[in-house]
Enzyme design. Structure first.
Site, PDB file in Angstrom:
ATOM      1  CG  ASP A  37      -3.277 -14.349  -1.632  1.00 40.75           C
ATOM      2  OD1 ASP A  37      -2.299 -13.580  -1.647  1.00 40.75           O
ATOM      3  OD2 ASP A  37      -3.352 -15.335  -0.863  1.00 40.75           O
ATOM      4  CG  ASN A  99      -6.891 -17.739   5.593  1.00 39.55           C
ATOM      5  OD1 ASN A  99      -6.608 -18.489   6.535  1.00 39.55           O
ATOM      6  ND2 ASN A  99      -6.110 -17.621   4.517  1.00 39.55           N
ATOM      7  CE1 TYR A 171      -0.601 -14.053  12.962  1.00 35.85           C
ATOM      8  CE2 TYR A 171      -0.274 -15.241  15.027  1.00 35.85           C
ATOM      9  CZ  TYR A 171      -0.726 -15.214  13.717  1.00 35.85           C
ATOM     10  OH  TYR A 171      -1.305 -16.337  13.172  1.00 35.85           O
ATOM     11  CE  LYS A 175      -4.206 -14.385  13.136  1.00 37.06           C
ATOM     12  NZ  LYS A 175      -5.119 -14.529  11.982  1.00 37.06           N
ATOM     13  CB  THR A 205       0.936 -21.575   6.703  1.00 41.05           C
ATOM     14  OG1 THR A 205       1.347 -20.827   7.861  1.00 41.05           O
ATOM     15  CG2 THR A 205      -0.340 -22.347   7.027  1.00 41.05           C
TER      16      THR A 205
END
Length: 289
Positions: A37, A99, A171, A175, A205
């Site tokens: 991360d 992820n 986005y 994706k 999230t």
């Protein structure tokens, strides 16, 4: 015996949210985990060693095995070093969970080039970069005679598959590209003993709470003891299953939310018109609608 005993996994974007839940569950099931991360903000700006290290500390305090990595997965060399760290620390690599992601929402007419480039870089290039270096490792191992049982789990989204969302052209495009990348990689890597699947998760999230029109839905409070359908922890069991050595699935994309998992299918014919002569514009106009 854990479902992932002896497996070595790299999980990107694992300092918070869904990725954190993946890392904790993988470690609890016996995997050794590289917690990646960068520690940036929702839009990818900044960096912080804290999130990855905190997850590593939590895993270790529970008796698990983990190391932290703060590489930017959109950097080709950083992705290579991430894979090398997993092999160097734990002696092998079995699983990659892609992820990591950011948001820089904007309507197309007002989108800036940097908003497009940054989202495509972190999501689509970030997936491709980590996948590329992991694939090279598995190819080399397979050609050296090792029995590879690798697994890749990519992270797509409803925004790029079933529910296009206004304001997320960057986005959604990234994706959708990840879903396509998954199918291509599954075809290519099967020969080396590697399976590739993807999930399109819906959960609470930082990113979903920041998405216009969705924050209020995901922020709804759940009474203690009741099932929290939007908890990110609901996503990880499917990912853990896809990461197990004996899972037979490859080339699949699954929507996962709360208590529901569904397999998604891609583009397919819904209507066909044909001709035995050259097309004319008028003929198409008359028949296509």
């Amino acid at each position: 015996m854990g479902a992932l005993d002896g497996r070595v996994a790299v999980i990107t974007g694992a300092g918070r949210g869904i990725g954190r839940e993946h890392a904790l569950l993988f470690a609890a099931e016996g995997a050794s985990v590289v917690v990646n991360d960068l520690g940036g903000a929702n839009d990818g700006s900044g960096a912080d060693t804290g999130p990855a290290q905190e997850v590593v500390d939590e895993i270790r305090s529970a008796g698990g095995k983990a190391v932290a990595n703060m590489a930017n997965v959109a950097d080709w060399t950083g992705a290579e070093e991430l894979i090398a760290q997993a092999v160097g620390e734990f002696g092998r690599l079995d699983v990659v969970v892609n992820n990591a992601g950011i948001l820089r929402d904007a309507f197309i007419a007002g989108m800036e080039e940097s908003q497009w480039d940054s989202v495509i870089a972190v999501h689509l290039k970030g997936h491709a970069a980590v996948l590329r270096h992991a694939a090279a490792y598995w190819k080399s191992a397979s050609k050296a005679g090792e029995q590879v049982a690798g697994s890749v789990i990519n992270t797509a989204s409803a925004s790029g598959t079933t529910l296009p969302n206004a304001g997320q052209a960057n986005y959604g495009a990234a994706k959708a590209g990840i879903a396509a990348l998954t199918l291509v990689a599954a075809e290519e890597l099967e020969r080396y003993g590697v399976r590739v699947n993807a999930i399109a998760p819906i959960a609470r999230t930082r990113l979903t709470l920041a998405t216009p029109g969705m924050g209020a839905i995901f922020a709804q409070e759940v009474d203690e003891g009741e099932f929290d359908a939007f908890s990110p922890a609901n996503i990880s069991p499917l990912v853990a299953y896809l990461a197990t050595e004996k899972c037979p699935l490859t080339g699949k994309v699954f929507a996962v939310q709360g208590g529901a998992i569904s397999e998604l299918a891609g583009w397919h014919d819904v209507k066909v018109i044909e001709t035995e002569e050259a097309w004319t514009i008028d003929d198409i106009a008359a028949r296509l609608p």
